[in-house]
Design a protein around this motif. Structure first.
Motif, PDB file in Angstrom:
ATOM      1  N   UNK A 113       0.821  -1.202   0.000  1.00 33.81           N
ATOM      2  CA  UNK A 113       0.000   0.000   0.000  1.00 33.81           C
ATOM      3  C   UNK A 113       0.862   1.261   0.000  1.00 33.81           C
ATOM      4  N   UNK A 114       1.962   1.220   0.722  1.00 41.92           N
ATOM      5  CA  UNK A 114       2.812   2.402   0.847  1.00 41.92           C
ATOM      6  C   UNK A 114       3.696   2.659  -0.352  1.00 41.92           C
ATOM      7  N   UNK A 115       4.074   1.617  -1.073  1.00 45.43           N
ATOM      8  CA  UNK A 115       5.017   1.768  -2.189  1.00 45.43           C
ATOM      9  C   UNK A 115       4.558   2.792  -3.239  1.00 45.43           C
ATOM     10  N   UNK A 116       3.331   2.708  -3.767  1.00 44.66           N
ATOM     11  CA  UNK A 116       2.927   3.691  -4.785  1.00 44.66           C
ATOM     12  C   UNK A 116       2.904   5.119  -4.265  1.00 44.66           C
ATOM     13  N   UNK A 117       2.520   5.319  -2.989  1.00 42.54           N
ATOM     14  CA  UNK A 117       2.478   6.669  -2.427  1.00 42.54           C
ATOM     15  C   UNK A 117       3.864   7.291  -2.398  1.00 42.54           C
ATOM     16  N   UNK A 118       4.863   6.491  -2.046  1.00 41.25           N
ATOM     17  CA  UNK A 118       6.225   7.007  -2.017  1.00 41.25           C
ATOM     18  C   UNK A 118       6.790   7.270  -3.404  1.00 41.25           C
ATOM     19  N   UNK A 119       6.358   6.498  -4.389  1.00 37.95           N
ATOM     20  CA  UNK A 119       6.855   6.652  -5.760  1.00 37.95           C
ATOM     21  C   UNK A 119       6.424   7.974  -6.380  1.00 37.95           C
ATOM     22  N   UNK A 120       5.158   8.342  -6.190  1.00 35.47           N
ATOM     23  CA  UNK A 120       4.591   9.474  -6.915  1.00 35.47           C
ATOM     24  C   UNK A 120       5.317  10.783  -6.609  1.00 35.47           C
ATOM     25  N   UNK A 121       5.700  10.988  -5.356  1.00 33.71           N
ATOM     26  CA  UNK A 121       6.362  12.236  -4.993  1.00 33.71           C
ATOM     27  C   UNK A 121       7.643  12.473  -5.766  1.00 33.71           C
ATOM     28  N   UNK A 122       8.399  11.416  -6.049  1.00 42.86           N
ATOM     29  CA  UNK A 122       9.640  11.534  -6.809  1.00 42.86           C
ATOM     30  C   UNK A 122       9.362  11.573  -8.306  1.00 42.86           C
ATOM     31  N   UNK A 123       8.418  10.765  -8.752  1.00 40.09           N
ATOM     32  CA  UNK A 123       8.200  10.592 -10.190  1.00 40.09           C
ATOM     33  C   UNK A 123       7.411  11.726 -10.828  1.00 40.09           C
ATOM     34  N   UNK A 124       6.634  12.470 -10.051  1.00 40.74           N
ATOM     35  CA  UNK A 124       5.707  13.417 -10.640  1.00 40.74           C
ATOM     36  C   UNK A 124       6.369  14.447 -11.561  1.00 40.74           C
ATOM     37  N   UNK A 125       7.474  15.095 -11.198  1.00 41.72           N
ATOM     38  CA  UNK A 125       8.067  16.052 -12.142  1.00 41.72           C
ATOM     39  C   UNK A 125       8.401  15.429 -13.493  1.00 41.72           C
ATOM     40  N   UNK A 126       8.873  14.183 -13.478  1.00 46.15           N
ATOM     41  CA  UNK A 126       9.191  13.495 -14.729  1.00 46.15           C
ATOM     42  C   UNK A 126       7.918  13.113 -15.488  1.00 46.15           C
TER      43      UNK A 126
END
Length: 403
Positions: free
Chosen positions: A29-42
């Motif tokens: 459950x936590x993995x996607x939430x942590x990904x988006x913060x880094x990936x969003x600018x890209x």
């Protein structure tokens, strides 16, 4: 006697296995939430949309989440819990792959809906199962393992970037993990049993008490608290990398580590407070946490130097740690046991809305006033959150009786 002992041993082993698998589910459950913060600018650059479009993606996620979290009880009448978890993990994996491989903005919005739907089904059903099978301390640790997943996400993408891989390879890796969990849930279906009689009783009680519970002012106050808290916790994590790289000139690799520090502090804090709450009253822990949240956000917002910014990130992560599970645990005491089921349901719904609307609104304001306004929005939210909590903690018995 020997037969009874053997049965107890098998039951203990089965319970231990389910605890481990449940922890894995919360990591997922936590993995996607942590990904988006880094990936969003890209992601926004590839899709050719503005940074403040994150709010649209979060709204799609929230609608999907609420569509399954609010109906999981009815879904479980048609499929077993194990099958629901397996299907949800597959749905989440496919959504993550779309994020990784598609540059079509509207397709990404649709994927965000199904990502939320998968997460909502896992979150609500696994919490219901855990509450009926495990101790309070075990349930508290579940939220710590959510933090493990949220911490791993930013570090995973940072690892990809430092090894000259693309950000989307992190999404592909997490999608593979989700598929593995789907297989695990599918082949352990028989172990996931929830008492249907108990569920039916709870549903009838909840339906009967729903309107009466919503008449209590204290319920609306705690809905506001959950809205602000989750909006702040999730929003800060989602915008942190963007603020550091786009507004404060921090290198991507370093900013990724700092984002990991935030989620890591949240995880470590939940482990620490899971132990501390056996000795310290929850009221004192929550009061201290609210002070820490305000202090951490202010330190980050004023941005005096690198040290104070890092201190603000760490303090905020640690202070956030005990809030959500502790607020859930004090609901029976502060709202009333007869209203607990309904109150927790609406609190979690408001938490998800806050997780989408607060960071989304901050993003919209940044288009007009610049990215740093996001930190100011979170500062205001933290102050209002602390004041609302103090009002609820000190006056809940009085205002709960107001009709």
């Amino acid at each position: 006697m020997e037969i009874a002992t053997a049965n107890e041993t098998r039951a203990t082993k089965s319970s231990f296995f389910l605890v481990i698998v449940t922890y894995l589910a919360f990591i997922s459950l936590g993995l996607p939430d942590g990904l988006l913060g880094i990936a969003w600018p890209f992601m926004s650059t590839r899709a050719n949309v503005a940074l403040d479009s994150l709010g649209v993606l979060l709204l799609g996620f929230t609608v999907g989440y609420l569509s399954t979290s609010s109906t999981s009880g009815k879904i479980l009448k048609f499929v077993s819990l194990g099958m629901l978890l397996a299907i949800s993990c597959v749905l989440t994996a496919l959504s993550l792959l779309i994020y990784a491989l598609s540059d079509a903005w509207y397709v990404m919005i649709v994927a965000s809906f199904f990502l939320g739907a998968g997460g909502g089904a896992i979150d609500s059903s696994i919490n219901t199962f855990a509450a009926s099978r495990f101790s309070a301390s075990t349930v508290n640790w579940l939220h710590a393992f959510y933090g493990v997943g949220a911490t791993t996400g930013p570090l995973l993408i940072t690892l990809m970037l430092t090894n000259r891989l693309a950000w989307y390879h992190g999404y592909i890796a997490v999608a593979a993990i989700q598929i593995s969990l789907a297989v695990l849930f599918f082949f352990t279906q028989k172990r996931w049993q929830v008492s249907s009689a108990s569920s039916a009783h709870d549903e009838q009680h909840s339906n009967a008490a729903y309107l009466h519970t919503l008449k209590l002012p204290v319920v609306w106050l705690y809905m506001l608290i959950f809205f602000l808290y989750t909006g702040l916790e999730q929003g800060f994590g989602q915008w942190l990398f963007t603020l550091l790289t786009k507004s404060r000139g921090i290198a991507e690799e370093q900013a990724g580590l700092w984002a990991g520090l935030y989620w890591g502090s949240l995880t470590v804090g939940r482990i620490i407070f899971g132990i501390a709450l056996t000795r310290i009253p929850v009221k004192h822990v929550l009061t201290g946490a609210m002070a820490g949240i305000v202090g951490g956000v202010v330190l980050f917002t004023i941005n005096i130097n690198t040290l104070t910014t890092l201190a603000g990130i760490s303090i905020l992560g640690i202070a956030n740690a005990p809030v959500f599970p502790s607020l859930i645990s004090v609901t029976p005491e502060r709202i009333g046991k007869e209203h607990t089921a309904t109150a927790i349901g609406v609190q979690i719904s408001m938490a998800m809305l806050g997780g989408a609307l607060l960071p989304g609104s901050a993003g919209l304001l940044s288009e007009e006033f610049g990215l740093e306004v996001i930190a100011k929005v979170f500062t205001i939210a933290a102050i209002v959150l602390a004041l609302a909590y103090l009002l609820g903690a000190n006056g809940s018995k009085r205002i709960s009786r107001v009709n």
